[in-house]
Design a protein around this motif. Sequence first.
Motif, PDB file in Angstrom:
ATOM      1  N   LEU A  57      -8.071 -56.861 -10.558  1.00 43.46           N
ATOM      2  CA  LEU A  57      -6.340 -56.817 -10.562  1.00 43.46           C
ATOM      3  C   LEU A  57      -5.476 -57.540 -11.347  1.00 43.46           C
ATOM      4  N   TYR A  89      -6.651 -46.445  -1.558  1.00 47.21           N
ATOM      5  CA  TYR A  89      -7.123 -46.684  -2.978  1.00 47.21           C
ATOM      6  C   TYR A  89      -6.027 -46.181  -4.367  1.00 47.21           C
ATOM      7  N   LEU A  96     -11.489 -49.191  -9.084  1.00 43.71           N
ATOM      8  CA  LEU A  96     -10.702 -49.418  -8.399  1.00 43.71           C
ATOM      9  C   LEU A  96      -9.376 -50.494  -7.947  1.00 43.71           C
ATOM     10  N   GLY A  97      -8.383 -49.541  -7.237  1.00 47.95           N
ATOM     11  CA  GLY A  97      -8.004 -51.371  -5.806  1.00 47.95           C
ATOM     12  C   GLY A  97      -7.755 -50.644  -4.664  1.00 47.95           C
ATOM     13  N   THR A 117      -5.708 -45.601  -9.019  1.00 47.21           N
ATOM     14  CA  THR A 117      -6.468 -46.186  -9.668  1.00 47.21           C
ATOM     15  C   THR A 117      -5.992 -46.376 -11.143  1.00 47.21           C
ATOM     16  N   GLN A 126      -1.401 -54.152 -11.410  1.00 49.00           N
ATOM     17  CA  GLN A 126      -2.325 -52.757 -12.601  1.00 49.00           C
ATOM     18  C   GLN A 126      -4.410 -52.856 -12.183  1.00 49.00           C
ATOM     19  N   ASN A 127      -4.335 -51.935 -12.235  1.00 47.39           N
ATOM     20  CA  ASN A 127      -6.227 -51.295 -12.166  1.00 47.39           C
ATOM     21  C   ASN A 127      -5.948 -51.320 -13.625  1.00 47.39           C
ATOM     22  N   THR A 128      -5.669 -50.637 -13.953  1.00 45.38           N
ATOM     23  CA  THR A 128      -5.662 -50.460 -15.931  1.00 45.38           C
ATOM     24  C   THR A 128      -4.389 -50.385 -16.329  1.00 45.38           C
ATOM     25  N   CYS A 154      -2.142 -48.014 -10.404  1.00 44.46           N
ATOM     26  CA  CYS A 154      -0.448 -49.214 -10.696  1.00 44.46           C
ATOM     27  C   CYS A 154      -0.229 -49.006  -8.950  1.00 44.46           C
ATOM     28  N   PHE A 157     -10.360 -50.639 -15.689  1.00 42.36           N
ATOM     29  CA  PHE A 157     -11.311 -49.990 -15.146  1.00 42.36           C
ATOM     30  C   PHE A 157     -12.361 -50.827 -14.898  1.00 42.36           C
ATOM     31  N   ALA A 214      -5.248 -55.331 -18.528  1.00 42.51           N
ATOM     32  CA  ALA A 214      -5.998 -54.591 -17.261  1.00 42.51           C
ATOM     33  C   ALA A 214      -6.821 -53.435 -17.700  1.00 42.51           C
ATOM     34  N   ALA A 234      -9.924 -55.570  -5.529  1.00 48.09           N
ATOM     35  CA  ALA A 234     -10.707 -54.694  -6.373  1.00 48.09           C
ATOM     36  C   ALA A 234     -11.604 -53.730  -6.155  1.00 48.09           C
TER      37      ALA A 234
END
Length: 307
Positions: free
Chosen positions: A230, A135, A128-129, A137, A205-207, A139, A226, A224, A298
Amino acid sequence: MRALLVVNPKATTTSARGRDLLVRALRSEADLTVEYTSRRGHAIEFARRALTERYDVVVTLGGDGTVNEAVNGLLSEGPGPHVPALAVVPGGSTNVFARALGLPRDWAEGTSVILDALQHKRFRTIGLGTANGRYFTFCAGFGLDAEVVRKVERARLRGRTASPLLYLQSTVAQFFLETDRTDPLITLSRPGEEPDPHLAMVIVQNTAPWTYLGERALHVNREASFDTGLDVLALRALSLPATVRAASRILTGREIPEGPHIATLHDVAEFTLKAAHPLAYQLDGDYLGERDELKFTAVRDALRVVC
C-alpha cells in the motif's frame, strides 16, 4: 464455465437494453445466472453464494461500490485457488478499478474485452488492501477525503447526479464550512517504526491513479500498484495554503513531494491509523461510517481478475 452476473440496476451509465445485450453476450460464453442488487450489501451476498457454489467467474455490472462488495463476498473465506475470478464491466460514473486494470470506460467496449478474455482464459492476479478486515481494490480515505465522499452520497440521495462539479462543490463546502481544520488528530503507526502523529487526513492507495476527474487521471501516489503493498499520502495540516498547493499539484498532474506538510509512504505491508475521536472513512469511494482506529494490511496475490 459457470458465471454469475451481478447487476446494479441503478448503475449510472447503463440501460435495460444494454443489460439485456450484456446478458445475451455472456450467455454465448458461459452457463450464466443473473442477479440484481436492491440494497447495500446485496452484491456481497451474491458473490459469497458464487464462492460457496463453486462458480468459475463473477461478473459485475455497476460502479466501484458494486465491485467492492463483490470482492468482499468472493474473499469472505480468504484468498485461494477456490475463489472464482472477477470480471468487471464498467457501469458507474467513474469506474476507477476497471480503468486501472486497463479496461475501456464504455461498458459495451468493456464487455467486448471481457468476452475475449474469457474465450482466451486471460487472467491477472492482483493484490488488494484491507481496512479493519474489509477489502478495498484501489483506495481508502480517512478524514477530509471521506467526509467529501459522505457529502456527495447524501447529495445523490437528494437526487443530485454524480459529476465532477458535484465533487468540486462538495469539497469546497466541506473544507470551508464543516471540517475541523484546527487540530490534526491522526497518528500513523508501523511495526518497528516511530509513530507519526499530528496528521490531518490520510489517503491510502492500492493502485494508481487515485481517482479520475472526467477523463483526467488524478495521481496522489504514482508508484502505487496492484503488484506492491500500500501507498500512503498524509497531510499534516489542512491550512488553506498547504491544501491548495497539494490540490493544485494533483489537478495539474505534478508530483507531490514530501515536505513539512506532507508525508508519503510506498509499498507498505501494514500500518494503523488512530484518531483522537471517530472520523469518516471511505473504501473505493463508498462512505462506510466513522472510526477512531483503522488497521490497514496489504494482501499480495489476493484475487484473479479477467482482463
